[in-house]
Design an enzyme around this catalytic site. Structure first.
Site, PDB file in Angstrom:
ATOM      1  NE  ARG A   1      -3.947  -1.610   1.765  1.00 63.21           N
ATOM      2  CZ  ARG A   1      -4.258  -3.156   2.878  1.00 63.21           C
ATOM      3  NH1 ARG A   1      -3.202  -3.275   3.392  1.00 63.21           N
ATOM      4  NH2 ARG A   1      -4.982  -4.668   2.237  1.00 63.21           N
TER       5      ARG A   1
ATOM      6  CE  LYS B   1      -0.162  13.711 -14.619  1.00 60.07           C
ATOM      7  NZ  LYS B   1      -0.277  14.124 -16.120  1.00 60.07           N
TER       8      LYS B   1
ATOM      9  CD  GLU C   1       7.567  17.550 -21.947  1.00 57.86           C
ATOM     10  OE1 GLU C   1       7.264  18.507 -21.685  1.00 57.86           O
ATOM     11  OE2 GLU C   1       7.173  16.588 -21.968  1.00 57.86           O
TER      12      GLU C   1
ATOM     13  CE  LYS D   1       5.186  17.503 -13.422  1.00 54.68           C
ATOM     14  NZ  LYS D   1       5.664  16.547 -14.414  1.00 54.68           N
TER      15      LYS D   1
ATOM     16  CD  GLU E   1      -4.116  16.089 -15.588  1.00 52.30           C
ATOM     17  OE1 GLU E   1      -1.935  16.174 -16.103  1.00 52.30           O
ATOM     18  OE2 GLU E   1      -3.960  16.175 -17.108  1.00 52.30           O
TER      19      GLU E   1
ATOM     20  NE  ARG F   1       0.912  16.989 -13.265  1.00 53.68           N
ATOM     21  CZ  ARG F   1       1.274  15.855 -11.656  1.00 53.68           C
ATOM     22  NH1 ARG F   1       1.034  16.426 -10.494  1.00 53.68           N
ATOM     23  NH2 ARG F   1       2.218  15.707 -12.123  1.00 53.68           N
TER      24      ARG F   1
ATOM     25  CG  ASN G   1      -1.559  17.710 -20.586  1.00 53.52           C
ATOM     26  OD1 ASN G   1      -0.007  16.777 -20.078  1.00 53.52           O
ATOM     27  ND2 ASN G   1      -2.622  17.069 -19.957  1.00 53.52           N
TER      28      ASN G   1
ATOM     29  CG  HIS H   1       2.036  16.807 -23.610  1.00 52.45           C
ATOM     30  ND1 HIS H   1       2.615  17.779 -23.593  1.00 52.45           N
ATOM     31  CD2 HIS H   1       2.987  15.791 -23.738  1.00 52.45           C
ATOM     32  CE1 HIS H   1       3.562  17.621 -23.088  1.00 52.45           C
ATOM     33  NE2 HIS H   1       4.039  16.526 -22.896  1.00 52.45           N
TER      34      HIS H   1
ATOM     35  CG  HIS I   1       0.872  11.885 -26.119  1.00 52.98           C
ATOM     36  ND1 HIS I   1      -0.201  11.987 -24.808  1.00 52.98           N
ATOM     37  CD2 HIS I   1       1.884  12.007 -25.549  1.00 52.98           C
ATOM     38  CE1 HIS I   1       0.603  12.109 -23.674  1.00 52.98           C
ATOM     39  NE2 HIS I   1       2.321  11.708 -24.182  1.00 52.98           N
TER      40      HIS I   1
ATOM     41  CG  HIS J   1       6.910  12.801 -25.602  1.00 56.22           C
ATOM     42  ND1 HIS J   1       6.205  12.452 -24.980  1.00 56.22           N
ATOM     43  CD2 HIS J   1       7.717  14.049 -24.332  1.00 56.22           C
ATOM     44  CE1 HIS J   1       5.000  13.325 -24.231  1.00 56.22           C
ATOM     45  NE2 HIS J   1       6.136  13.993 -24.020  1.00 56.22           N
TER      46      HIS J   1
HETATM   47  N1  GLY Z   1       4.167  15.586 -17.235  1.00 55.47           N
HETATM   48  C1  GLY Z   1       3.053  15.949 -17.054  1.00 55.47           C
HETATM   49  C2  GLY Z   1       2.705  16.040 -15.560  1.00 55.47           C
HETATM   50  O1  GLY Z   1       3.471  15.565 -14.638  1.00 55.47           O
HETATM   51  O2  GLY Z   1       1.949  16.806 -15.058  1.00 55.47           O
END
Ligand code: GLY
Length: 371
Positions: A126, A148, A190, A232, A242, A247, A251, A254, A258, A271
């Site tokens: 957990r 993430k 990025e 960030k 998000e 947040r 993107n 993206h 993507h 990417h």
């Molecule tokens: N890479 C996008 C984020 O961390 O929200």
């Protein structure tokens, strides 16, 4: 000299990101100095078979010097390791090693290893702590911060994951010396995204330093990483999971990016190259779909962004995918809602919004852009 950036997120333990040349050697000492790891003995280092031979020895020595007992698992390098099967194998190995809730996972690698190790740590017993040791420019400027985690399903990338903030991030810029050129440009994509979304100050600093960054100047690189981490951390602090519509700015570029990656089989282009192309398209789509700007300003913004991307070694991408296939891929994107395409559109530096754009508008602009 290392830089330390503290990440303070509501409802989460604060953590530090250290950025500097040669700081891998002090990883163990830094961890041992943290109250929460003062008594920890067992560490599992998760890496891949590209990075392991280069840096695992150094990491293990640093951990051993600080009194940690470290084991390691190296997964095959590449996106295919970001799977439930590989996560399951690691969980089994952890159980067989009798690792308890007081163990610590160290992710040594790029985005794939970080996402996988973060996911593994977030669910083992957990949840056990994870420390990121990013080894690519992309993972230093983006994926190692913000919590993430993800694995892929056959149905799509990153479809299963969690939010699990790291306890510490150690970005040793010396490890970038072995980074292939393509991966360097990937990280630059990025960085450009962060600068465009953040501020005029970051954007024009990057414009001035773009050639130096492309040439891997050490000082400019360290400052670019630090600026991206500060940016960030500030975004994530406003919207950790998000759900508050902030947040999502990360993107930018993206949605199309993507789709290009998906249509070219993930790997033909990096990417960051695909995100750069997505940014180019988003600046043009904004002319039809974003609010509150006249076309003249948008043209100037799109041209300035093009100039920045080109200076970073990210010229217009000749991906060869037609508009129909890209539209299909974008409709399957997890950013789409109720079948409607959603884009982060910037109509100037630091002026962005999330917009549902009608299919016919996207298709028309895409055809124009690809012509
Ligand atoms: N890479 C996008 C984020 O961390 O929200």
């Amino acid at each position: 000299m290392a830089t330390r950036i503290d990440v303070n997120l509501p409802g989460e333990c604060a953590y530090s990101v250290r950025i500097g040349a040669g700081i891998l050697a002090s990883l163990g000492r830094n961890l041992r100095g943290m109250d929460r790891f003062a008594q920890v003995r067992d560490v599992l280092v998760i890496t891949d078979d590209n990075v392991g031979p280069l840096y695992l020895g150094k990491v293990r020595a640093s951990l051993a010097d600080a009194g940690f007992k470290a084991a390691d698992i190296a997964v095959p390098a590449g996106e295919r390791s970001k799977s439930l099967d590989v996560a399951g194998e690691i969980w089994s190995a952890m159980a067989q090693m009798a690792l308890g809730r007081d163990c610590l996972v160290v992710a040594l690698g790029g985005g794939v290893v970080g996402d996988l190790a973060g996911f593994v740590a977030s669910a083992y017993m957990r949840g056990v702590p994870v420390v990121h040791v990013p080894t690519t420019l992309l993972s230093m400027v983006d994926s190692s911060v913000g919590g993430k985690t993800a694995v892929d399903l056959p149905e799509g990338k990153n479809l299963v994951g969690t939010f699990h903030q790291p306890s510490f991030v150690c970005a040793d810029t010396d490890v970038l010396d072995t980074l292939p050129e393509r991966e360097w440009r990937c990280g630059c994509g990025e960085i450009a995204k962060s600068a465009v979304i953040d501020s005029d100050e970051f954007f024009f600093w990057l414009m001035d330093g773009a050639a130096s960054l492309a040439a891997r100047d050490a000082g400019v690189t360290a400052e670019a990483i630090a600026r991206c981490v500060v940016f960030k951390a500030g975004v994530v602090a406003q919207d950790v999971t998000e759900t508050a519509g902030v947040r999502e700015c990360l993107n930018y570029g993206h949605t199309l990016g993507h789709a290009i990656e998906a249509c070219t089989g993930y790997g033909a282009f990096s990417h960051g190259e695909c995100v750069a192309e997505g940014m180019r398209f988003a600046a043009r789509l904004a002319a039809d779909a974003a609010s509150g700007m006249d076309d003249g300003s948008l043209d100037a913004f799109a041209a300035a962004q093009d100039e920045l991307l080109a200076a970073l070694g990210l010229p217009k991408l000749a991906h060869g995918v037609d508009a129909g296939r890209l539209m299909d891929a974008m409709r399957r994107d997890k950013k789409a809602r109720g079948g409607r395409l959603r884009f982060v559109l910037a109509n100037d530096v630091a002026r962005w919004e999330v917009v549902h754009v009608p299919d016919e508008v996207v298709a028309r602009k895409l055809k124009e852009h690809l012509a």
